[in-house]
Design a protein around this motif. Structure first.
Motif, short mmCIF file in Angstrom:
data_model
loop_
_atom_site.label_atom_id
_atom_site.label_comp_id
_atom_site.label_asym_id
_atom_site.label_seq_id
_atom_site.Cartn_x
_atom_site.Cartn_y
_atom_site.Cartn_z
N LEU A 240 0.83 -1.20 0.00
CA LEU A 240 0.00 0.00 0.00
C LEU A 240 0.87 1.25 0.00
CD1 LEU A 240 -2.56 1.70 0.34
CD2 LEU A 240 -2.49 1.16 2.81
N ASN A 241 1.87 1.29 0.88
CA ASN A 241 2.76 2.45 0.94
C ASN A 241 3.57 2.60 -0.33
OD1 ASN A 241 1.92 3.12 3.55
ND2 ASN A 241 3.47 1.83 4.52
N LEU A 242 4.01 1.48 -0.89
CA LEU A 242 4.82 1.51 -2.12
C LEU A 242 4.04 2.10 -3.28
CD1 LEU A 242 7.23 0.76 -3.90
CD2 LEU A 242 6.29 -1.56 -4.05
N TYR A 243 2.83 1.57 -3.52
CA TYR A 243 2.05 2.07 -4.66
C TYR A 243 1.53 3.49 -4.41
CZ TYR A 243 2.43 -2.29 -7.17
OH TYR A 243 2.93 -3.37 -7.87
N SER A 244 1.27 3.84 -3.16
CA SER A 244 0.89 5.22 -2.85
C SER A 244 2.05 6.16 -3.13
CB SER A 244 0.44 5.33 -1.39
OG SER A 244 -0.73 4.56 -1.15
N THR A 245 3.27 5.72 -2.81
CA THR A 245 4.45 6.53 -3.10
C THR A 245 4.62 6.72 -4.60
OG1 THR A 245 5.57 5.76 -1.09
CG2 THR A 245 6.95 6.69 -2.82
N LEU A 246 4.44 5.65 -5.37
CA LEU A 246 4.57 5.76 -6.83
C LEU A 246 3.51 6.68 -7.41
CD1 LEU A 246 5.33 2.05 -7.86
CD2 LEU A 246 6.95 3.95 -7.59
N LEU A 247 2.34 6.71 -6.79
CA LEU A 247 1.24 7.53 -7.31
C LEU A 247 1.41 9.01 -6.98
CD1 LEU A 247 -1.54 7.63 -8.72
CD2 LEU A 247 -2.57 7.23 -6.47
N PHE A 248 1.82 9.32 -5.74
CA PHE A 248 1.85 10.71 -5.31
C PHE A 248 3.25 11.34 -5.33
CE2 PHE A 248 -1.84 8.83 -3.08
CZ PHE A 248 -2.84 9.60 -3.65
N ILE A 249 4.27 10.51 -5.22
CA ILE A 249 5.64 11.02 -5.18
C ILE A 249 6.40 10.65 -6.45
CG2 ILE A 249 7.80 11.06 -3.89
CD1 ILE A 249 5.49 12.16 -2.28
N GLY A 250 6.29 9.37 -6.82
CA GLY A 250 7.05 8.86 -7.96
C GLY A 250 8.37 8.28 -7.50
N ASN A 278 -14.04 7.48 2.11
CA ASN A 278 -13.77 6.33 2.98
C ASN A 278 -12.53 5.54 2.59
OD1 ASN A 278 -16.20 6.94 4.39
ND2 ASN A 278 -17.36 5.78 2.86
N SER A 279 -11.46 6.26 2.34
CA SER A 279 -10.23 5.58 1.96
C SER A 279 -9.03 6.44 2.33
CB SER A 279 -10.23 5.29 0.45
OG SER A 279 -8.93 4.98 0.00
N VAL A 280 -7.99 5.80 2.83
CA VAL A 280 -6.74 6.52 3.12
C VAL A 280 -6.13 7.05 1.83
CG1 VAL A 280 -4.39 6.25 3.98
CG2 VAL A 280 -6.29 5.18 5.21
N VAL A 281 -6.19 6.26 0.77
CA VAL A 281 -5.62 6.68 -0.52
C VAL A 281 -6.34 7.92 -1.04
CG1 VAL A 281 -5.20 6.00 -2.92
CG2 VAL A 281 -4.88 4.33 -1.08
N PHE A 327 2.97 16.21 4.46
CA PHE A 327 1.71 16.95 4.38
C PHE A 327 0.53 16.02 4.11
CE2 PHE A 327 -1.52 19.56 2.27
CZ PHE A 327 -1.60 20.65 3.12
N ILE A 328 0.71 15.05 3.23
CA ILE A 328 -0.41 14.15 2.89
C ILE A 328 -0.44 12.92 3.80
CG2 ILE A 328 -0.35 14.94 0.50
CD1 ILE A 328 0.77 12.22 -0.30
N GLN A 329 0.49 12.89 4.78
CA GLN A 329 0.53 11.83 5.79
C GLN A 329 0.79 10.46 5.16
OE1 GLN A 329 -2.95 12.17 8.35
NE2 GLN A 329 -3.02 14.37 7.93
N LEU A 330 1.81 10.43 4.31
CA LEU A 330 2.19 9.21 3.58
C LEU A 330 3.57 8.74 4.04
CD1 LEU A 330 2.07 7.14 1.22
CD2 LEU A 330 3.04 8.93 -0.23
N ARG A 331 3.68 7.47 4.31
CA ARG A 331 4.98 6.89 4.61
C ARG A 331 5.62 6.48 3.28
NH1 ARG A 331 6.42 1.45 8.19
NH2 ARG A 331 8.67 1.54 7.84
N MET A 332 6.64 7.18 2.87
CA MET A 332 7.28 6.92 1.57
C MET A 332 8.02 5.59 1.59
SD MET A 332 8.89 10.24 -0.32
CE MET A 332 9.88 10.78 1.06
N VAL A 333 7.81 4.80 0.54
CA VAL A 333 8.56 3.56 0.33
C VAL A 333 8.92 3.48 -1.14
CG1 VAL A 333 8.49 1.04 0.35
CG2 VAL A 333 7.39 2.32 2.20
#
Length: 350
Positions: A240-250, A278-281, A327-333
Motif C-alpha cells: 500500500l505504501n509503495l504504490y501510494s508513493t509511486l502515485l503521489f511522489i514517484g 472512505n479511503s486513506v488513498v 503533508f499528505i501523511q504518507l509513509r514513503m517507500v
C-alpha cells in the motif's frame, strides 16, 4: 412313442433336480475381495504419509545439479501433501520452496561468462551466428536452464539496469500453494502473482500507468480492511505504501510533482480519487491537491518536518518530496527499499 415319453420324462427330471440343487447352494459373497481392497487403500495411505513426511528433506536436496523433472516431481508431491497439512506446516514448505528454487537457479559464472549470459539473455546480439557464439560461451548450467525455461515455473527476468536473472514465476505459488491456504493468504498470493507477472518498475522507471498504480494501492488498502489477521498483513501495508508513493511522489528519478507541474496522467487520476470517500488513498489525493496550491514560502511556514528527517541536509528535490509526504501523511517507500515485493507472489527478503 412310449420310448420318447420315457426319455422326455427322464430329461425333465434331471433338469428339475439340477435347478433345485443350484437353488440350495449359497451364493458367493459379493464382498469377497473387500479385505484386499481395504489393504490396498491402507497401503496407499501409508505411502502418502511417508511421502509427506519426507517431502521437506526431498526439497532441501534440490540444488543446481538437478533437472526440471526433479522439480516437477516435487511440485506434484506438494499438491498431494499440502491439503493434508495445517497452516504452519504449509508455510514451512512454502519457505522451503523459496530456498529450493534459489538453490536450483544458482549459477556460478566467470566475469566473461556473466557478460555472455547478459548479452544472450537480453538479446543484444540479433545475428543468429553471434547468438550461437554467445550460447557456446555460457556455462553448461546456463545452457540447460535457457533450453528449459518455461518448464517447472523457471523463467528469465529483466530486472533493469542490464541485470537479468532467472526467477521462479509468480504463478508458482498461486498454482501450487494458494489453493490449499487460508482464504486471506490465498487472496494475497493470487493477487500479487497477477500484479507481478510483468515488472512494474524497470531501471527506476514506472512501467504501469497511473490508473493501474491507483487501483493497486486501493486493492491493498481494501485487503488490509478485509483480512486484518492475515499473516501477510505487514507485506500488504508495505505494498500500500509503495504504490501510494509511486502515485503521489514517484520514483527517485521520475517525480510526479516537480514543484511547478504535475504529470498530467497522474493529476487526472489523483483528481478522480479525490472525489471518492472512505479511503486513506483518497485522503492522500485530497491533501495532494491542497499541497500543490501552496507556494514554496507557504510550505516552509506551514509544514514543520520532524528533526529526524534532517531537512537542512536535503536537496531541493528531496525536501519537496519529504514535505509532500509529510503533508499528505504518507509513509514513503521506494521500490528498492525494504523487501522485494515486485518480482514474486510473496514479498522476499533482499
Amino acid at each position: 412313442m412310449n420310448h420318447f415319453s420315457f426319455f422326455s420324462l427322464k430329461t425333465y427330471t434331471l433338469i428339475f433336480l439340477c435347478v433345485m440343487l443350484a437353488a440350495c447352494q449359497k451364493p458367493e459373497p459379493v464382498s469377497f475381495q473387500e479385505p484386499a481392497r481395504i489393504e490396498a487403500f491402507s497401503s496407499q495411505t501409508m505411502d502418502l504419509t511417508d511421502l509427506c513426511q519426507k517431502i521437506g528433506k526431498n526439497m532441501s536436496e534440490i540444488d543446481a545439479q538437478r533437472t526440471t523433472f526433479a522439480l516437477e516431481q516435487i511440485n506434484q508431491d506438494l499438491k498431494l501433501c499440502l491439503p493434508l497439512l495445517d497452516f504452519q506446516q504449509q508455510k514451512h514448505l512454502l519457505s522451503l520452496s523459496n530456498k529450493m528454487y534459489s538453490d536450483f537457479l544458482a549459477v556460478d559464472r566467470t566475469p566473461q561468462q556473466q557478460r555472455a549470459f547478459e548479452s544472450y539473455a537480453l538479446e543484444m546480439a540479433q545475428h543468429p551466428t553471434i547468438q550461437q557464439s554467445l550460447f557456446e560461451q555460457l556455462t553448461l548450467r546456463d545452457q540447460y536452464l535457457i533450453k528449459h525455461q518455461g518448464q517447472s515455473y523457471v523463467e528469465l527476468f529483466d530486472a533493469g539496469e542490464g541485470e537479468v536473472h532467472y526467477r521462479r514465476s509468480p504463478e508458482y505459488l498461486a498454482k501450487i500453494f494458494a489453493p490449499y491456504l487460508p482464504v486471506a493468504e490465498q487472496a494475497f498470493i493470487e493477487h500479487l502473482a497477477a500484479q507481478n507477472q510483468y515488472p512494474a518498475v524497470i531501471d527506476h522507471q514506472v512501467k504501469i500507468d497511473a490508473k493501474e498504480i491507483a487501483d493497486r494501492a486501493l486493492y491493498w488498502e481494501s485487503y488490509l480492511r478485509q483480512y486484518p489477521q492475515s499473516s501477510y498483513h505487514q507485506d500488504a501495508r508495505h505494498l500500500l505504501n509503495l504504490y501510494s508513493t509511486l502515485l503521489f511522489i514517484g520514483p527517485n528519478t521520475q517525480a510526479v510533482y516537480d514543484g511547478y507541474t504535475v504529470q498530467s496522467s497522474y493529476l487526472e487520476e489523483i483528481e478522480r480519487l479525490a472525489e471518492l470517500k472512505n479511503s486513506v488513498v483518497t485522503d492522500h489525493a485530497r491533501l495532494f491537491l491542497k499541497f500543490i496550491e501552496l507556494s514554496p514560502e507557504q510550505r516552509t511556514a506551514q509544514i514543520i518536518l520532524p528533526a529526524s528527517t534532517h531537512p537542512q541536509r536535503l536537496g531541493a528535490e528531496q525536501l519537496l518530496q519529504t514535505q509532500l509526504a509529510h503533508f499528505i501523511q504518507l509513509r514513503m517507500v521506494q521500490p528498492d527499499q525494504g523487501k522485494d515485493c515486485l518480482s514474486d507472489a510473496i514479498c522476499l527478503n533482499r
